[in-house]
Design a protein around this motif. Sequence first.
Motif: not given
Length: 306
Positions: A194-197, A201-202, A208-209, A253-255
């Motif tokens: 969840x922190x990445x999303x 990086x989104x 948006x999450x 891809x960056x994540x």
Amino acid sequence: MRTRARRAGAGITGMLGVLGWSAAAAAQPGLGFVNWETPHVHPLDLTPDRTRLLAVNTADNRLEVYDVATGLPAPVGAVPVGLDPVSVRARTNTEAWVVNHVSDTVSVVDLNTMNVTMTLRTGDEPADVVFAAGKAFVSVSQLNHVKVFDLANLAAPPLVVPIEGEDPRALATDGTRVYAAIFESGNQTTILGQPVVSSAANPYPGDQNPPPNAGAGFDPPLAPGLPPAPDVGLIVKRAPDGTWRDDNGGNWSSSVGWSLHDHDVAIIDAATLGVTYATGLMNLNMALGVRPDGQVTVVGTEALNQ
């Protein structure tokens, strides 16, 4: 999937607990059978001369032998083997190998005397056995390797072939290669937390999450008046071009700073024991066989978890 009380960490305590329950249950009518829910791998086989049918009796820890030379199967006898036999292979007309999943052994059975002549220790949860190049190959599912026994000297320590995959089970051979189906193989998906999303990086406007799943919106659409949806993690899948994308085409891809095996079938050279892999097939590979023309057929499922 069954819970394995015998995994590392449960060890002797877990096993004694189960055995203690079994002893108590045995004293009560109708509760004497402990069902380990062990999956069959190769439960039936014919002797090379096709006169005897061999069948594992998993519930009763026996190998059942039938005469099929003249018509309908006629019982010949039953041989006690290890705990929860799941596979049997006839090496010759007079010798069968039975793989015992829970007792971590292989029973070598003389079909003339109907006795076990040797018990081979394998390691945690063996699943199948085949023969090639003067060797016996045994898949050891929980150790993720194949053990190789010298048929000319079964007393010698077996060689170990590591398998880069989780839970190799079913085996097949064309005489020069041994194929091992990897049951819990990957399908090139991974999860972003969840922190990445929720971070920059989104790839969607405003980070948006939850991310949209149909262009810039949602299908089905969100109903008016609902409270804000909770933040979530996200499953992404590696595309053929190497990028990691969600099911809406968003590029994450960056994540993803790692790679994943997609090893579905291990291919072992029976002479050198070198290993290569077939990839991109499916996951939960349950069975395989070699056709007379050398092609290999694999049975499994594909999880569309992304």
